[in-house]
Design a protein around this motif. Sequence first.
Motif, PDB file in Angstrom:
ATOM      1  N   GLY A   1       0.674  -1.264   0.042  1.00 30.32           N
ATOM      2  CA  GLY A   1       0.009   0.022  -0.062  1.00 30.32           C
ATOM      3  C   GLY A   1       0.803   1.293  -0.085  1.00 30.32           C
ATOM      4  N   GLY A   2       2.181   1.282  -0.131  1.00 29.61           N
ATOM      5  CA  GLY A   2       3.057   2.207   0.106  1.00 29.61           C
ATOM      6  C   GLY A   2       3.228   2.797   1.333  1.00 29.61           C
ATOM      7  N   ASN A   3       2.935   2.019   2.283  1.00 30.76           N
ATOM      8  CA  ASN A   3       3.157   2.646   3.748  1.00 30.76           C
ATOM      9  C   ASN A   3       4.542   2.046   4.385  1.00 30.76           C
ATOM     10  N   ALA A   4       5.196   2.729   5.112  1.00 27.65           N
ATOM     11  CA  ALA A   4       6.408   2.372   5.773  1.00 27.65           C
ATOM     12  C   ALA A   4       6.211   1.419   6.998  1.00 27.65           C
ATOM     13  N   VAL A   5       7.159   0.369   6.928  1.00 29.30           N
ATOM     14  CA  VAL A   5       6.953  -0.870   7.953  1.00 29.30           C
ATOM     15  C   VAL A   5       8.009  -0.923   8.643  1.00 29.30           C
ATOM     16  N   LEU A   6       8.146  -1.119  10.133  1.00 28.15           N
ATOM     17  CA  LEU A   6       9.201  -1.431  10.760  1.00 28.15           C
ATOM     18  C   LEU A   6       8.894  -2.617  11.555  1.00 28.15           C
ATOM     19  N   VAL A   7       9.860  -3.629  11.700  1.00 27.99           N
ATOM     20  CA  VAL A   7       9.728  -4.848  12.342  1.00 27.99           C
ATOM     21  C   VAL A   7      10.861  -4.891  13.424  1.00 27.99           C
ATOM     22  N   THR A   8      10.570  -4.840  14.573  1.00 24.77           N
ATOM     23  CA  THR A   8      11.203  -5.153  15.644  1.00 24.77           C
ATOM     24  C   THR A   8      10.991  -6.383  16.805  1.00 24.77           C
ATOM     25  N   SER A   9      11.917  -6.635  17.537  1.00 25.45           N
ATOM     26  CA  SER A   9      11.739  -7.643  18.657  1.00 25.45           C
ATOM     27  C   SER A   9      10.531  -7.186  19.358  1.00 25.45           C
ATOM     28  N   HIS A  10       9.801  -8.167  20.024  1.00 28.41           N
ATOM     29  CA  HIS A  10       8.809  -7.838  21.030  1.00 28.41           C
ATOM     30  C   HIS A  10       9.411  -7.908  22.482  1.00 28.41           C
ATOM     31  N   ASP A  11       9.478  -6.876  23.008  1.00 26.77           N
ATOM     32  CA  ASP A  11      10.138  -6.958  24.639  1.00 26.77           C
ATOM     33  C   ASP A  11       9.369  -6.791  25.457  1.00 26.77           C
ATOM     34  N   GLY A  12       8.115  -7.077  25.437  1.00 23.46           N
ATOM     35  CA  GLY A  12       7.315  -6.945  26.580  1.00 23.46           C
ATOM     36  C   GLY A  12       5.985  -6.143  26.458  1.00 23.46           C
TER      37      GLY A  12
END
Length: 285
Positions: A90-101
């Motif tokens: 869709g042209g949207n920026a995505v950031l994936v990170t660890s899940h830390d709580g």
Amino acid sequence: MIQISATKWHCSTERLEQLIAQEQSVQLEPMASGLEAEVTKLLLAQEAYVWKVWNGDSKPDINRQYRLLQALIGSGVQVSEPIGWGIDPGGNAVLVTSHDGLPPKKLDDEMLAELAVQLAELHRMRLDGIAPELLPTFDFVPYFFPNIAMHSDLHERLLQIIDRVQYRYEHLIHGDYNSGNVVFSDGRCTIIDWTNGQMGDPRYDFAWAYALLRIYASDKHAAVFRSAYVAIMPLSLVEEQAFEAIAVIRWLLLNRLVGLLRQTTTKSKAQQIMAGNPNLAGLSL
């Protein structure tokens, strides 16, 4: 709809490649989202990740945020591990990170003191190990007070206060430090959501967190946080009152723009703060 393999990834890691390869096995859980982005928890086997997509009007520099997280980890700051960033179909920026709580459901004195110490240590950290392009300097008023010129009462008062205390651009600030942007897991505290990380004034960073605790938690909770912070980063009464006023003016502006009266007591708590701070005399919700 989350489409991991269809996203055009600009930075990737081995952990992201695993998510892509096993996309059909990834489970999704909705998470609390803010005003700027939608957040989802990704589960794969025993690992958990956070998928954050900026699908609204806000279009921050996610590449810089990704690299800043890497640099902060290298400097010893407890932040989420960046897994990858890209642009979804869709042209949207995505950031994936660890899940830390998760953010604390109920704050106690130990947590509040830890929040304060984490913030103070961030404000004291040396920046010589972080690339200058990851530490931008934005004009304070336009950045944190969108469209404030349309609210002349708030605008005039804000400029008067800033003129007295002189906002400084000398340290890294989080930009939106509050109990919702700090998560805990097994006693470990992690600072999340670095969209607004920039060079700025620690006094504002502290005052924003302190004001939100007073408005949404209690003066008792806020006092514990304040005491732990000023023990490391002392502030004069004049500075405290001025920057509390600046933070409350931002809250008043955002309340007018999007509505922030989340609890039945929110209005009365805000009015109590305004009545006790001479810099806010005459202003209203």
